[in-house]
Structure formats: C-alpha cells, structure tokens
Write a protein that holds these residues in place. Structure first.
Motif, PDB file in Angstrom:
ATOM      1  N   GLU A 439      -2.026 -13.809   6.788  1.00 60.97           N
ATOM      2  CA  GLU A 439      -1.112 -14.356   5.779  1.00 60.97           C
ATOM      3  C   GLU A 439      -1.493 -13.900   4.380  1.00 60.97           C
ATOM      4  O   GLU A 439      -0.628 -13.563   3.567  1.00 60.97           O
ATOM      5  N   ALA A 440      -2.794 -13.832   4.103  1.00 55.64           N
ATOM      6  CA  ALA A 440      -3.247 -13.422   2.770  1.00 55.64           C
ATOM      7  C   ALA A 440      -2.819 -11.992   2.473  1.00 55.64           C
ATOM      8  O   ALA A 440      -2.317 -11.695   1.375  1.00 55.64           O
ATOM      9  N   ILE A 441      -2.995 -11.082   3.447  1.00 58.83           N
ATOM     10  CA  ILE A 441      -2.633  -9.691   3.209  1.00 58.83           C
ATOM     11  C   ILE A 441      -1.126  -9.537   3.089  1.00 58.83           C
ATOM     12  O   ILE A 441      -0.630  -8.749   2.276  1.00 58.83           O
ATOM     13  N   ARG A 442      -0.372 -10.299   3.890  1.00 51.03           N
ATOM     14  CA  ARG A 442       1.091 -10.242   3.753  1.00 51.03           C
ATOM     15  C   ARG A 442       1.521 -10.698   2.362  1.00 51.03           C
ATOM     16  O   ARG A 442       2.420 -10.120   1.756  1.00 51.03           O
ATOM     17  N   LYS A 443       0.869 -11.724   1.862  1.00 53.70           N
ATOM     18  CA  LYS A 443       1.203 -12.200   0.511  1.00 53.70           C
ATOM     19  C   LYS A 443       0.852 -11.164  -0.554  1.00 53.70           C
ATOM     20  O   LYS A 443       1.593 -10.960  -1.516  1.00 53.70           O
ATOM     21  N   VAL A 444      -0.277 -10.487  -0.345  1.00 51.74           N
ATOM     22  CA  VAL A 444      -0.672  -9.450  -1.305  1.00 51.74           C
ATOM     23  C   VAL A 444       0.339  -8.309  -1.282  1.00 51.74           C
ATOM     24  O   VAL A 444       0.747  -7.799  -2.327  1.00 51.74           O
ATOM     25  N   CYS A 445       0.741  -7.891  -0.088  1.00 55.58           N
ATOM     26  CA  CYS A 445       1.736  -6.822   0.024  1.00 55.58           C
ATOM     27  C   CYS A 445       3.032  -7.206  -0.691  1.00 55.58           C
ATOM     28  O   CYS A 445       3.620  -6.409  -1.431  1.00 55.58           O
ATOM     29  N   ASP A 446       3.483  -8.434  -0.458  1.00 50.24           N
ATOM     30  CA  ASP A 446       4.712  -8.907  -1.123  1.00 50.24           C
ATOM     31  C   ASP A 446       4.528  -8.996  -2.636  1.00 50.24           C
ATOM     32  O   ASP A 446       5.441  -8.678  -3.408  1.00 50.24           O
ATOM     33  N   TYR A 447       3.321  -9.408  -3.055  1.00 48.22           N
ATOM     34  CA  TYR A 447       3.024  -9.523  -4.486  1.00 48.22           C
ATOM     35  C   TYR A 447       3.069  -8.157  -5.154  1.00 48.22           C
ATOM     36  O   TYR A 447       3.635  -7.983  -6.247  1.00 48.22           O
ATOM     37  N   VAL A 448       2.492  -7.147  -4.483  1.00 45.88           N
ATOM     38  CA  VAL A 448       2.504  -5.790  -5.035  1.00 45.88           C
ATOM     39  C   VAL A 448       3.934  -5.258  -5.116  1.00 45.88           C
ATOM     40  O   VAL A 448       4.332  -4.663  -6.118  1.00 45.88           O
ATOM     41  N   LYS A 449       4.702  -5.488  -4.067  1.00 45.50           N
ATOM     42  CA  LYS A 449       6.089  -5.004  -4.058  1.00 45.50           C
ATOM     43  C   LYS A 449       6.931  -5.646  -5.153  1.00 45.50           C
ATOM     44  O   LYS A 449       7.892  -5.047  -5.638  1.00 45.50           O
ATOM     45  N   GLY A 455       1.992  -3.000 -13.458  1.00 45.04           N
ATOM     46  CA  GLY A 455       0.607  -2.525 -13.411  1.00 45.04           C
ATOM     47  C   GLY A 455      -0.335  -3.523 -12.782  1.00 45.04           C
ATOM     48  O   GLY A 455      -1.407  -3.814 -13.333  1.00 45.04           O
ATOM     49  N   VAL A 456       0.029  -4.087 -11.640  1.00 43.38           N
ATOM     50  CA  VAL A 456      -0.777  -5.105 -10.983  1.00 43.38           C
ATOM     51  C   VAL A 456      -2.133  -4.526 -10.569  1.00 43.38           C
ATOM     52  O   VAL A 456      -2.240  -3.378 -10.122  1.00 43.38           O
ATOM     53  N   SER A 457      -3.158  -5.338 -10.733  1.00 41.41           N
ATOM     54  CA  SER A 457      -4.524  -4.897 -10.403  1.00 41.41           C
ATOM     55  C   SER A 457      -5.051  -5.643  -9.179  1.00 41.41           C
ATOM     56  O   SER A 457      -4.482  -6.653  -8.757  1.00 41.41           O
ATOM     57  N   LEU A 458      -6.143  -5.132  -8.615  1.00 37.87           N
ATOM     58  CA  LEU A 458      -6.771  -5.786  -7.474  1.00 37.87           C
ATOM     59  C   LEU A 458      -7.204  -7.197  -7.838  1.00 37.87           C
ATOM     60  O   LEU A 458      -7.074  -8.121  -7.030  1.00 37.87           O
ATOM     61  N   GLN A 459      -7.731  -7.375  -9.073  1.00 40.62           N
ATOM     62  CA  GLN A 459      -8.184  -8.698  -9.499  1.00 40.62           C
ATOM     63  C   GLN A 459      -7.013  -9.685  -9.568  1.00 40.62           C
ATOM     64  O   GLN A 459      -7.125 -10.835  -9.145  1.00 40.62           O
ATOM     65  N   GLU A 460      -5.887  -9.216 -10.091  1.00 44.54           N
ATOM     66  CA  GLU A 460      -4.709 -10.093 -10.168  1.00 44.54           C
ATOM     67  C   GLU A 460      -4.234 -10.489  -8.772  1.00 44.54           C
ATOM     68  O   GLU A 460      -3.847 -11.635  -8.535  1.00 44.54           O
ATOM     69  N   ILE A 482      -5.644   1.352   4.609  1.00 41.99           N
ATOM     70  CA  ILE A 482      -5.695   2.039   3.312  1.00 41.99           C
ATOM     71  C   ILE A 482      -6.215   1.063   2.269  1.00 41.99           C
ATOM     72  O   ILE A 482      -6.208  -0.158   2.467  1.00 41.99           O
ATOM     73  N   SER A 483      -6.668   1.634   1.134  1.00 39.99           N
ATOM     74  CA  SER A 483      -7.188   0.777   0.067  1.00 39.99           C
ATOM     75  C   SER A 483      -6.048   0.111  -0.684  1.00 39.99           C
ATOM     76  O   SER A 483      -4.881   0.504  -0.557  1.00 39.99           O
ATOM     77  N   PHE A 484      -6.389  -0.881  -1.483  1.00 37.09           N
ATOM     78  CA  PHE A 484      -5.386  -1.593  -2.294  1.00 37.09           C
ATOM     79  C   PHE A 484      -4.700  -0.627  -3.237  1.00 37.09           C
ATOM     80  O   PHE A 484      -3.473  -0.631  -3.364  1.00 37.09           O
ATOM     81  N   ASN A 485      -5.467   0.226  -3.930  1.00 33.41           N
ATOM     82  CA  ASN A 485      -4.882   1.162  -4.891  1.00 33.41           C
ATOM     83  C   ASN A 485      -3.976   2.172  -4.211  1.00 33.41           C
ATOM     84  O   ASN A 485      -2.935   2.557  -4.751  1.00 33.41           O
ATOM     85  N   ASP A 486      -4.389   2.633  -3.001  1.00 40.38           N
ATOM     86  CA  ASP A 486      -3.527   3.566  -2.270  1.00 40.38           C
ATOM     87  C   ASP A 486      -2.211   2.896  -1.879  1.00 40.38           C
ATOM     88  O   ASP A 486      -1.139   3.526  -1.888  1.00 40.38           O
ATOM     89  N   PHE A 487      -2.274   1.604  -1.516  1.00 39.23           N
ATOM     90  CA  PHE A 487      -1.046   0.882  -1.161  1.00 39.23           C
ATOM     91  C   PHE A 487      -0.139   0.735  -2.378  1.00 39.23           C
ATOM     92  O   PHE A 487       1.081   0.927  -2.292  1.00 39.23           O
ATOM     93  N   LEU A 488      -0.749   0.427  -3.531  1.00 38.89           N
ATOM     94  CA  LEU A 488       0.025   0.312  -4.765  1.00 38.89           C
ATOM     95  C   LEU A 488       0.696   1.646  -5.096  1.00 38.89           C
ATOM     96  O   LEU A 488       1.870   1.698  -5.456  1.00 38.89           O
ATOM     97  N   THR A 489      -0.070   2.727  -4.927  1.00 43.42           N
ATOM     98  CA  THR A 489       0.492   4.055  -5.174  1.00 43.42           C
ATOM     99  C   THR A 489       1.636   4.342  -4.208  1.00 43.42           C
ATOM    100  O   THR A 489       2.682   4.875  -4.595  1.00 43.42           O
ATOM    101  N   GLN A 490       1.452   3.974  -2.961  1.00 41.35           N
ATOM    102  CA  GLN A 490       2.485   4.187  -1.942  1.00 41.35           C
ATOM    103  C   GLN A 490       3.769   3.460  -2.301  1.00 41.35           C
ATOM    104  O   GLN A 490       4.872   4.015  -2.191  1.00 41.35           O
TER     105      GLN A 490
END
Length: 542
Positions: A439-449, A455-460, A482-490
C-alpha cells in the motif's frame, strides 16, 4: 337508536322524553322539534332511525312530514301520535308511510318500549335486505366484468371474431362499442406494491370493480361509447370509438379523456395511474397491435419513473438513440479498461447513465443490453488482472450471471444503481490487482504521478507515507525494480511523450509542464531514456 320527537306543544315533548328514558332501551334523543319542517331539516342532516310525530302542527303537519321522509329518507321509521277523535288522520298517515300509531291518552313506557323494539326489528331486517341486494349486485357486476375481460383478452391474443358476433357480445354485456374506429388506452397504477396502502379501497376485487366502473362511466360521458377491462394483473384497458376527426383533434380529445380518467381515479379512489395510448385502428383485428403499442409507451414512461400520459407515436420517435452511439460508448469503455485507467471508469459510466436518464433515449431492453455488455467488459478486466496475479477463480466466473439479475430490475433507477455498484466493486478489485506492490508503494506511485511537475523529492514522498527516507528508497527499489528517481524520470518522460503526441504544447515549453529546469536538460534526459530527442520523437510520431 337515534330518535326525533315532533309536537307543537313543549309539554308533550317533555312528557315523551320522560317516557323514552323510562323504556330502558338507551335510545339517543337527537332533537325536539315543534313542527314538521324543523324535523325534516334535522333528518336531512343527521342519521335518524325513528321519528315520533304529532299530526296537527303549524308550518308542516305530521302527514306532510311523513310523506317527505318517505320520499327523501325512506329508511326512517315514523310513528304517529293520535287520539280517538283523530283516528281517521292516523289512518291517512299510515297510508302516507307511517310505520304505526301511538294513542296519546294511553301510551305507557312499556307500550313505547314494545313499539321501539318492533321498529328496531324492522330497521334491522331492512338493513339486512339492503346488504343482500348490494352483495348480489356486486357479485353480478363482478361476474359481468370477469366475462367481459375474458372475451377481450382473447381478442388481445389475436383471436378472430366476426363483426356480427362482436356486436352480439356487446349487446349481451350492454357495452356501447362498435367494431371499428377504435382507440385504446392501457392504464397501470404507479405504486403497484403500495396500492393497498394508498388506495381508498383496500380489497383488491372491490378496487378492481371500482376502477372499471369509473372508467366505464367516464368513457360513456366523454365519448358515448367504450368500456374498461382487466388485461393482466394491475393493467387495465380502456377501449372506445373515436369520431371522424383530424389527427390534431384526435390527439387533443384522447389526451383529454386520459387526463380525466386518471384524475377521477386519483380523486375518487386515491389511485395514481399512468396511461399509455395506442395509435387509432380501423378494425378489430388491430387490437393486439394496439395493445402492444399502448403498453410499450406506458412501460417506457414507467421504467424511467415518469408518471404521466404517454402517446405511442411520441415514444416511437423519441426512443432509440442509435445503436452506433451505444457501441461507441462501449468501445470507449473497453479502451479505458485496456489502458488500466480505472479511475475514469465509474465517472464515465455515471455520465452515460445521467444522459440516458435525462433524455430517456433508450428503451428498457436497449439500456439493459448496454449494461450487461458493460458489466462483461468489467468482469473481463478483473479476470485479466487476477490471471496475471495467478488468482483466476473459475467458480466465481460461473457464479456471475448479470443478465438474470438485471432482468428483474423494474426501473431505470434500479438499473443505474446496479450498474454503478458493479462498476465500483470491479474497479476496487482492479486496483487491488493492478500493482503487486504494498500500500505504501502504491501511494508513493500515485503521489509521484500527481506531483511530478512540482519537482517531488524522495524526502517529500517519504513524509507523505510516513516512512524513513532511506527505508522508502530501499523498499521502492525492492518492489518496483527501479529507484525512486528513475520512476520519477519515467513518469515525466511518459508525460512528455503524451504532450508531444497531443501536439498542443510547443517543444520549448515541455520542460515547464513536467518539472525540468530547462529544455536542454529535458532533451538530455529524454534522449537517455528513449534514444532520441523530443524533436526527433515528434517527427517520428508525426
């Protein structure tokens, strides 16, 4: 027993009142009147059983009172007070309708008691006779209505009948109806399950007879023809002859008849009905077709909970909406599901159903067919996701029979609620099986999207899901690969691709849309990920 005393002498009236109290019968003295006119007014406005009256009185004498009561209130029992010298008057009063006479000089409490008991017996017998007559008339009417309904139901099923036979049946049923120039209305109560509670007559058979009687009388007053009969449970048919009118006049008069019938049923019986009207027909052989026309118009209105009067030609022109449009909507739904855009499914279906509910553009069968197809698409998507997760359940697939459920839903509101509930349930399952992440990773993915452009950061992201920054970094890579930054780039690069294909955003402004500091840096990252610059990608897609 309610009694009225009539005598022009107050002393006599008081004496009679004392005698009444001494009879021990518990009678109710309603009025003491000094002449026949006063007594007649009381009898016109109150429920009176017995009148005891003197003969000679001013204004209106006792004999005139008795004649008036015999004409206006024949159920009232009248007694004449007389003396030996007035016996010829008493004889005249009995001829006028008096029940018996009482001698003033000799009357005692017991004499009065016996006379009233005899009167009560006569009243009871008359009331019993009236009940028996009413019961017999009701039974005869009920039998006639039943035979009438059987005959016409056969005609609605296509039974052939010769003109001479039809005329003979109408004479037998005493129905003023010819076998040509026919108009038909089909009526059905709006709250079938609540009819007994809402209607003024709770007994179903009596209510049915009352409905038929009211429609019969209304048709004969309005059209000098016609009758009503029961076609099926909770469905009445009104059939009558129309005149040599133009189309506009025929429509106006027919709608007026329908409004009056529905108005009388509501006023007199507390019964709210909707009416479907067929096209006019020249001959009896069209009755079955007329019945289907009127029933179709009525069912369409009632399905959408529009309580009103529906003319078949209106419904025939208004219904439909085009099979191409329905197929286009199903195709769009399928595309959204195939792209896993599950958040858009329920809003899209809600929008489609709101439009249909407002315009009533689809017939009941068309709407239900669309809903079944939509549910099949939803089920197909859930099965696809379950299969990918290794959780395909064949037994659950066999248990899903939406066509059986939807066939039993009576109104648009029920169908709408059912479809949206199925869509919500299916999309909840789809979301659950869409990502094999925590659930945490799904929320992070949705948050990034949702926040990539800022310019969302890993800390945020870590703060958003209440996790340690380093722990989130490790967990994210472990679950997604993949890393958080790679996902953000994707996410950003996919958005750039989408904007380029869309063609509304200039190449130089793409960086601002996705959160990169400048176009040069975007071009460098884009080429690293895709092997080409944004401009090269645009030319390739163009």
């Amino acid at each position: 027993m309610n009694i009225v005393l009539v005598d022009d002498e107050a002393q006599i009236r008081r004496w009679l009142e004392i005698l009444l109290n001494q009879t021990g019968l518990g009678v109710q003295l309603i009025a003491n009147c000094s002449n026949g006119k006063e007594a007649l007014e009381v009898c016109r406005t109150r429920e009176i059983d017995v009148v005891i009256t003197d003969i000679k009185m001013p204004v209106m004498d006792g004999i005139a009172l008795i004649r008036s009561l015999k004409a206006e209130r024949p159920s009232i029992v009248s007694f004449i007070l007389s003396s030996y010298s007035e016996f010829h008057y008493a004889s005249e009063a009995i001829k006028a309708g008096a029940y018996d006479y009482l001698l003033k000089a000799e009357i005692t409490p017991d004499d009065l008691r016996q006379a009233l008991l005899k009167a009560q017996e006569a009243i009871d017998k008359e009331r019993m006779r009236q009940r028996e007559v009413f019961s017999l008339k009701s039974e005869l009417n009920g039998n006639q209505y039943a035979l009438r309904s059987l005959f016409f139901r056969d005609l609605l099923r296509g039974a052939a009948v010769q003109a001479a036979e039809f005329e003979e049946k109408m004479r037998m049923f005493r129905i003023p109806l010819r076998g040509k120039h026919l108009m038909m209305m089909v009526l059905r109560s709006d709250e079938h399950g609540e009819v007994k509670e809402r209607a003024k007559i709770s007994e179903p058979e009596l209510l049915e007879s009352a409905v038929i009687n009211i429609i019969d009388e209304t048709l004969r007053v309005e059209t000098d023809s016609g009758c009503c009969f029961v076609a099926e449970e909770n469905t009445y048919v009104a059939l009558y002859n129309y005149g040599d009118w133009g189309e506009k006049s025929l429509r106006e008069t027919t709608l007026r008849h329908a409004h009056r019938i529905s108005g009388y049923l509501l006023e007199l019986l507390g019964l709210s009905v909707s009416v479907g009207i067929s096209l006019p027909a020249m001959k009896l052989t069209s009755l079955a077709e007329q019945f289907e026309e009127a029933r179709l118009a009525l069912s369409h209105k009632q399905f959408y909970a529009r309580r009103s009067i529906a003319w078949y030609v209106d419904e025939d022109k208004g219904a439909g909406g085009g099979p191409e449009r329905r197929q286009h909507q199903l195709d769009h739904l399928s595309e959204l599901l195939d792209r896993d855009e599950f958040d858009r499914i329920v809003p899209y279906l809600r929008l489609v159903m709101e439009e249909v509910g407002q315009t009533m553009a689809w017939r009941e069968k068309e709407l239900k067919a669309f809903c079944i197809e939509a549910v099949f698409l939803l089920q197909r998507t859930v099965r696809r996701l379950k299969a990918a997760a290794g959780l395909d359940d064949v037994r659950q697939q066999e248990a899903e029979r939406p066509h059986e459920v939807i066939a039993s839903l009576p109104t648009f509101e029920h169908v709408n609620e059912w479809l949206l509930a199925r869509a919500v349930q299916a999309m909840e399952e789809a979301h659950a099986f869409q990502h094999p992440y925590s659930e945490a990773i799904r929320k992070v993915c949705d948050y990034v999207k949702a926040n990539y452009a800022a310019g969302v950061s890993l800390q945020e992201a870590a703060d958003y899901v209440h996790l340690n920054r380093n722990y989130l970094s490790e967990l994210f890579k472990k679950e997604t690969g993949i890393s958080f930054n790679d996902f953000l780039t994707q996410v950003r690069i996919e958005k750039v691709k989408e904007l380029i294909v869309e063609g509304k955003t200039p190449i130089g402004q793409l960086c601002e849309k996705v959160g990169y500091p400048d176009g040069s840096y975007l071009s460098k990252v884009f080429k690293k990920v895709t092997g080409m610059t944004p401009l090269e990608f645009k030319r390739k897609k163009g």
